[in-house]
Design an enzyme around this catalytic site. Structure first.
Site, PDB file in Angstrom:
ATOM      1  N   HIS A   1      33.021  35.391  33.389  1.00 47.19           N
ATOM      2  CA  HIS A   1      32.390  34.737  32.231  1.00 47.19           C
ATOM      3  C   HIS A   1      30.888  35.048  32.167  1.00 47.19           C
ATOM      4  O   HIS A   1      30.079  34.212  31.766  1.00 47.19           O
ATOM      5  CB  HIS A   1      32.584  33.210  32.262  1.00 47.19           C
ATOM      6  CG  HIS A   1      34.011  32.774  32.138  1.00 47.19           C
ATOM      7  ND1 HIS A   1      34.580  32.410  30.952  1.00 47.19           N
ATOM      8  CD2 HIS A   1      34.996  32.648  33.062  1.00 47.19           C
ATOM      9  CE1 HIS A   1      35.856  32.056  31.146  1.00 47.19           C
ATOM     10  NE2 HIS A   1      36.127  32.205  32.423  1.00 47.19           N
TER      11      HIS A   1
ATOM     12  N   ASN B   1      39.241  27.062  28.251  1.00 44.84           N
ATOM     13  CA  ASN B   1      39.366  28.379  27.628  1.00 44.84           C
ATOM     14  C   ASN B   1      39.956  28.228  26.229  1.00 44.84           C
ATOM     15  O   ASN B   1      40.396  27.144  25.852  1.00 44.84           O
ATOM     16  CB  ASN B   1      40.312  29.268  28.445  1.00 44.84           C
ATOM     17  CG  ASN B   1      39.628  29.877  29.677  1.00 44.84           C
ATOM     18  OD1 ASN B   1      38.399  29.958  29.746  1.00 44.84           O
ATOM     19  ND2 ASN B   1      40.423  30.290  30.633  1.00 44.84           N
TER      20      ASN B   1
ATOM     21  N   HIS C   1      31.009  22.627  36.073  1.00 40.62           N
ATOM     22  CA  HIS C   1      31.773  22.354  37.296  1.00 40.62           C
ATOM     23  C   HIS C   1      32.924  21.407  36.959  1.00 40.62           C
ATOM     24  O   HIS C   1      32.685  20.325  36.405  1.00 40.62           O
ATOM     25  CB  HIS C   1      30.825  21.728  38.333  1.00 40.62           C
ATOM     26  CG  HIS C   1      31.487  21.247  39.580  1.00 40.62           C
ATOM     27  ND1 HIS C   1      32.614  21.832  40.101  1.00 40.62           N
ATOM     28  CD2 HIS C   1      31.180  20.236  40.426  1.00 40.62           C
ATOM     29  CE1 HIS C   1      32.958  21.193  41.208  1.00 40.62           C
ATOM     30  NE2 HIS C   1      32.114  20.219  41.418  1.00 40.62           N
TER      31      HIS C   1
ATOM     32  N   TYR D   1      33.279  26.096  41.654  1.00 38.07           N
ATOM     33  CA  TYR D   1      32.166  25.973  40.698  1.00 38.07           C
ATOM     34  C   TYR D   1      30.901  25.450  41.351  1.00 38.07           C
ATOM     35  O   TYR D   1      29.790  25.763  40.920  1.00 38.07           O
ATOM     36  CB  TYR D   1      32.563  25.091  39.508  1.00 38.07           C
ATOM     37  CG  TYR D   1      33.562  25.776  38.616  1.00 38.07           C
ATOM     38  CD1 TYR D   1      34.885  25.875  39.003  1.00 38.07           C
ATOM     39  CD2 TYR D   1      33.185  26.368  37.423  1.00 38.07           C
ATOM     40  CE1 TYR D   1      35.813  26.529  38.217  1.00 38.07           C
ATOM     41  CE2 TYR D   1      34.106  27.016  36.628  1.00 38.07           C
ATOM     42  CZ  TYR D   1      35.420  27.093  37.033  1.00 38.07           C
ATOM     43  OH  TYR D   1      36.341  27.759  36.265  1.00 38.07           O
TER      44      TYR D   1
HETATM   45 FE1  HDD Z   1      36.603  29.546  35.992  1.00 38.11          FE
HETATM   46  C1  HDD Z   1      33.372  30.235  35.236  1.00 38.11           C
HETATM   47  C2  HDD Z   1      37.179  28.598  32.735  1.00 38.11           C
HETATM   48  C3  HDD Z   1      39.954  29.190  36.685  1.00 38.11           C
HETATM   49  C4  HDD Z   1      35.969  30.127  39.232  1.00 38.11           C
HETATM   50  N1  HDD Z   1      35.512  29.463  34.318  1.00 38.11           N
HETATM   51  C5  HDD Z   1      34.180  29.775  34.211  1.00 38.11           C
HETATM   52  C6  HDD Z   1      33.735  29.538  32.879  1.00 38.11           C
HETATM   53  C7  HDD Z   1      34.798  29.081  32.168  1.00 38.11           C
HETATM   54  C8  HDD Z   1      35.906  29.022  33.084  1.00 38.11           C
HETATM   55  C9  HDD Z   1      34.826  28.692  30.710  1.00 38.11           C
HETATM   56  C10 HDD Z   1      32.333  29.809  32.352  1.00 38.11           C
HETATM   57  C11 HDD Z   1      31.478  28.602  32.446  1.00 38.11           C
HETATM   58  C12 HDD Z   1      30.114  28.905  31.868  1.00 38.11           C
HETATM   59  O1  HDD Z   1      30.058  29.136  30.656  1.00 38.11           O
HETATM   60  O2  HDD Z   1      29.172  28.925  32.627  1.00 38.11           O
HETATM   61  N2  HDD Z   1      38.254  29.090  34.914  1.00 38.11           N
HETATM   62  C13 HDD Z   1      38.253  28.609  33.617  1.00 38.11           C
HETATM   63  C14 HDD Z   1      39.569  28.118  33.290  1.00 38.11           C
HETATM   64  C15 HDD Z   1      40.353  28.292  34.391  1.00 38.11           C
HETATM   65  C16 HDD Z   1      39.515  28.889  35.413  1.00 38.11           C
HETATM   66  C17 HDD Z   1      39.970  27.504  31.975  1.00 38.11           C
HETATM   67  C18 HDD Z   1      41.785  27.944  34.612  1.00 38.11           C
HETATM   68  C19 HDD Z   1      42.403  27.012  33.994  1.00 38.11           C
HETATM   69  N3  HDD Z   1      37.750  29.675  37.637  1.00 38.11           N
HETATM   70  C20 HDD Z   1      39.094  29.456  37.729  1.00 38.11           C
HETATM   71  C21 HDD Z   1      39.522  29.518  39.115  1.00 38.11           C
HETATM   72  C22 HDD Z   1      38.392  29.766  39.848  1.00 38.11           C
HETATM   73  C23 HDD Z   1      37.300  29.870  38.901  1.00 38.11           C
HETATM   74  C24 HDD Z   1      40.926  29.320  39.611  1.00 38.11           C
HETATM   75  C25 HDD Z   1      38.208  29.946  41.331  1.00 38.11           C
HETATM   76  C26 HDD Z   1      39.017  29.589  42.245  1.00 38.11           C
HETATM   77  N4  HDD Z   1      34.972  30.161  37.037  1.00 38.11           N
HETATM   78  C27 HDD Z   1      34.939  30.284  38.374  1.00 38.11           C
HETATM   79  C28 HDD Z   1      33.556  30.575  38.915  1.00 38.11           C
HETATM   80  C29 HDD Z   1      32.705  30.572  37.620  1.00 38.11           C
HETATM   81  C30 HDD Z   1      33.736  30.342  36.543  1.00 38.11           C
HETATM   82  C31 HDD Z   1      33.459  31.746  39.809  1.00 38.11           C
HETATM   83  C32 HDD Z   1      31.797  31.778  37.379  1.00 38.11           C
HETATM   84  C33 HDD Z   1      30.443  31.211  37.091  1.00 38.11           C
HETATM   85  C34 HDD Z   1      30.567  29.781  37.263  1.00 38.11           C
HETATM   86  O3  HDD Z   1      31.834  29.473  37.637  1.00 38.11           O
HETATM   87  O4  HDD Z   1      29.702  28.962  37.128  1.00 38.11           O
HETATM   88  O5  HDD Z   1      33.153  29.607  39.804  1.00 38.11           O
END
Ligand code: HDD
Length: 705
Positions: free
Chosen positions: A87, A160, A352, A375
């Protein structure tokens, strides 16, 4: 609650019009302007010259005592922070969420329950796979993350635009992302799923089938962030004042309707205007066409099996059809202010899933539980330490008194001598709160089981819901899904991956599989029976016969040197009354003048491209044969099923472009009058002239099935 003795740690928050950042000038000038008149160093020392370093004579050498040079370069050298691991590419906006009170029976969270309560929010939309500089319109899932600055603490709904996820357990998240990201040797392709490793993963891990078919549908290429649904994806637990619980799924529903690009538009936009979605969001808000969504919940009983009509509610690859559990609207979100500074707000905002407030709890969905670790953890690298909630955009709007201390980038000057509880040195404060004080008290839940690395048997159903999704679409949308699979798999090199993908499609729908196989030039796999889907869910369709509002839509008017400027003005007036915009497109920049009438040319045939416009109309007074660049625009718009039209001799230009004035969605008239404007508005409301599809596809050679 006992009063906090030490100053509120969120106190240094300065309030700009958008709620964060440095205060702008106080003397009545533009609040988004520079903070002061005089150039200084970071230490506030006034600077006479920032263009020349301090030298021993004009020809040097540069002197080490030039503290201004060193400070300026040092800061520049460290301007970048790591982009989000997923993202990374996104755009954000401020807004307000207003609860309508309907959720009062199911949750004690005032943000959702208190009728009329307005809660400030910040929303960030994003793509998943691409880097920070990648294009907006690629085929991908879109993030829809909302930070609610509630009176009871910050609540983040990190969702999402697709209601299901690729995997059922967070432990596989690094794997699916490694597969989707560019290949490690060449770092290509950027921001795409059309490559071998992605399809290798999703065909070996068939739990990904449901999310993948949503990506291959029009949901993967939204027209705008403003025209996307949003979903919390996981099942959450709401708790009311009586400590009763229900399970819920969150839905954001855009007031403008759900609309998508065509695949060709998406590809053109990625080249012509990679900022297509970012620009659209920013421009709409600047123009006062504030995007709005209803927030709804599907309320499901909190039964011991955590299932509803046989659907396991802990499985994030499953939806609950709206026909079985209707979405009940509990409030409305309006985005009404653009960020003042992209980095400070959009880049530094940290969402988060564990940011919850009393009345809202997570569930044992294994994907959600892993997210609750991820997060928090990712911010340590991205935002440089544990104090990221003190960054202005992340600061709670509730009082903070948390006994955390020190760490990198500490902003607070904490008072008190006893940052621990209980204590006697600081007279016991801060005291823990209880339920009646509004504390976050987890609802007791019974848990038992063997320690195993395993998933419940219900998680093994990978195909019934993809089959339901496909079956529920209109035939036009189904064709788009066929085209998308054919494109994506056609970009893969490994024959085995394509063949495996066909065996997956065979489990969804026979025709889908056969058509994609024909497009790839491969045989249809034998002896695989498609899954028997549940009854159709019309709510899954995004093509609807009812018109939607047209705020922020853009109509391009092609105007020759002798154009009917009165007619243009009349059309503009009618469009603006509906919140839409008109932009004049001509052969050159500047103005078109006719008598005392003047029209500003906002796009030229050189700078404009059809993808910028939701409809294109040729004004009377155009050169008969048109300019070929205008003809290309019109032909593209026609191919993309947009409304095209003309009045007066503008109709000749349509004909010169090979466009039949009698074709569906082609609007013509002798004059630019109320009838013509009404027809344009009505066509925009339907988004595209879907019944033109057979005409457009007639010129394509179909693969032999
Ligand atoms: Fe995630 C970012 C949505 C599963 C780990 N995720 C991130 C963002 C969104 C989502 C919208 C961007 C937030 C922003 O604008 O800063 N992610 C989802 C959805 C998931 C999902 C809807 C499943 C239903 N994500 C998911 C899993 C993991 C992550 C299973 C790790 C185990 N996601 C992350 C992250 C991010 C992230 C690596 C990247 C930057 C951040 O968090 O702040 O931690």
């Amino acid at each position: 609650m006992p009063p906090a003795r030490q100053p509120d740690q969120s106190a240094p928050r300065t309030v700009s019009p958008t709620g964060v950042g440095y205060e702008g000038p106080k003397d009545g000038r533009d609040p988004r302007g520079q903070a002061g008149d005089t150039l200084t160093t970071p230490n506030g020392v006034r600077i006479p010259d920032s263009d020349h370093s301090l030298k021993a004579g004009p020809r040097g050498p540069v002197l080490l005592e030039d503290f201004h040079l060193r400070e300026k370069i040092m800061h520049f050298d460290h301007e970048r922070i790591p982009e989000r691991v997923v993202h990374a590419r996104g755009a954000g906006a401020h807004g307000v969420f207003t609860a309508n009170g309907a959720a009062a029976k199911v949750t004690r969270a005032a943000v959702l329950a208190e009728k009329g309560l307005q809660t400030p929010v910040f929303v960030r939309f994003s793509t998943v796979l691409g880097s920070r500089g990648s294009a907006d319109t690629v085929r991908d899932t879109r993030g829809f993350a909302t930070k609610f600055y509630t009176k009871e603490g910050t609540w983040d709904l990190v969702g999402n635009n697709i209601p299901v996820f690729f995997i059922q357990d967070a432990i596989k998240f690094p794997d699916i992302i490694h597969a989707g990201k560019p290949h490690p040797d060449r770092e290509i392709p950027q921001a795409q799923s059309a490559h071998d490793t992605f399809w290798d993963f999703v065909t070996l891990h068939t739990e990904a089938t449901h999310h993948t078919i949503w990506n291959m549908s029009d949901r993967g290429i939204p027209r705008s962030y403003r025209t996307m649904d949003g979903f919390g994806v996981h099942t959450f637990r709401l708790v009311n004042e009586k400590r009763q619980t229900v399970l819920v799924k969150f839905h954001w529903k855009p007031k403008l309707g759900v609309h998508s690009l065509t695949w060709e538009e998406a590809q053109i936009a990625a080249g012509v205007d990679p900022d297509f979605h970012r620009r659209d969001l920013y421009d709409a808000i600047e123009n006062g066409a504030f995007p709005e969504w209803d927030l709804g919940i599907q309320i499901l009983p909190d039964t011991p099996d955590e299932a509803f009509e046989g659907i396991d509610l802990l499985d994030p690859t499953k939806i609950v059809p709206e026909e079985s559990a209707p979405v009940q609207v509990i409030g409305t979100l309006v985005l009404n202010a653009n960020p003042t500074n992209f980095f400070a707000e959009t880049e530094q905002v940290a969402f988060h899933t564990g940011h919850l407030v009393p009345g809202i709890e997570g569930t044992n969905d294994p994907l959600l539980q892993g997210r609750n670790f991820s997060y928090l953890d990712t911010q340590l690298t991205r935002l440089g330490g544990p104090n990221f909630t003190q960054i202005p955009i992340n600061r709670p709007h509730a009082p903070v008194n948390d006994n955390t201390r020190d760490g990198f980038h500490q902003q607070a000057v904490h008072t008190g001598q006893a940052p621990y509880t209980p204590n006697s040195v600081d007279d016991g404060v801060p005291f823990p709160a209880n339920w009646a004080d509004g504390a976050y008290v987890n609802v007791p839940r019974h848990v038992e089981g063997d320690v195993v690395r395993a998933a419940p048997a219900s998680f093994d159903d990978h195909f019934s819901q993809p089959a339901l999704f496909y079956k529920s679409l209109t035939s036009v949308e189904q064709q788009h899904v066929i085209d998308a699979y054919t494109f994506e798999l056609g970009k893969c090199y490994e024959q085995g991956i394509k063949e495996r993908a066909l065996t997956v499609l065979a489990r969804i729908d026979e025709r889908l599989c056969a058509e994609v196989a024909a497009g790839l030039g491969l045989p249809v796999p034998k002896r695989i029976k498609p899954e028997k889907p549940r009854p159709e869910s019309p709510a899954l369709r995004q093509i609807r016969p009812t018109p939607f509002p047209i705020q922020g839509r853009i109509v391009g008017v092609v105007a020759g040197p002798g154009a009917d400027l009165d007619g243009i003005a009349a059309l503009r007036k009618a469009l603006e009354a509906e919140g839409a915009l008109l932009r004049v497109i001509a052969a050159h920049g500047g103005q078109l003048v006719k008598g005392r009438k003047v029209e500003i040319v906002e796009r030229t045939f050189a700078t404009g491209r059809s993808i910028e416009f939701d409809a294109i109309v040729v004004a009377d007074g155009a050169p008969k044969d048109g300019d070929f660049r205008a003809l290309v625009m019109l032909q593209e718009a026609f191919r993309h099923l947009k409304a095209v039209g003309a009045w007066g001799d503008g109709v000749d230009v349509l004909r010169a472009g090979g466009i039949d004035p009698g074709a569906p969605g082609v609007i013509t008239g002798r004059k630019s009058n109320a009838k013509l404007a009404g027809a344009v508005v009505a066509a925009l409301g339907l988004h595209r002239a879907w019944d033109r599809t057979p005409l457009v596809r007639a010129s394509m050679v179909p693969p032999t099935v």
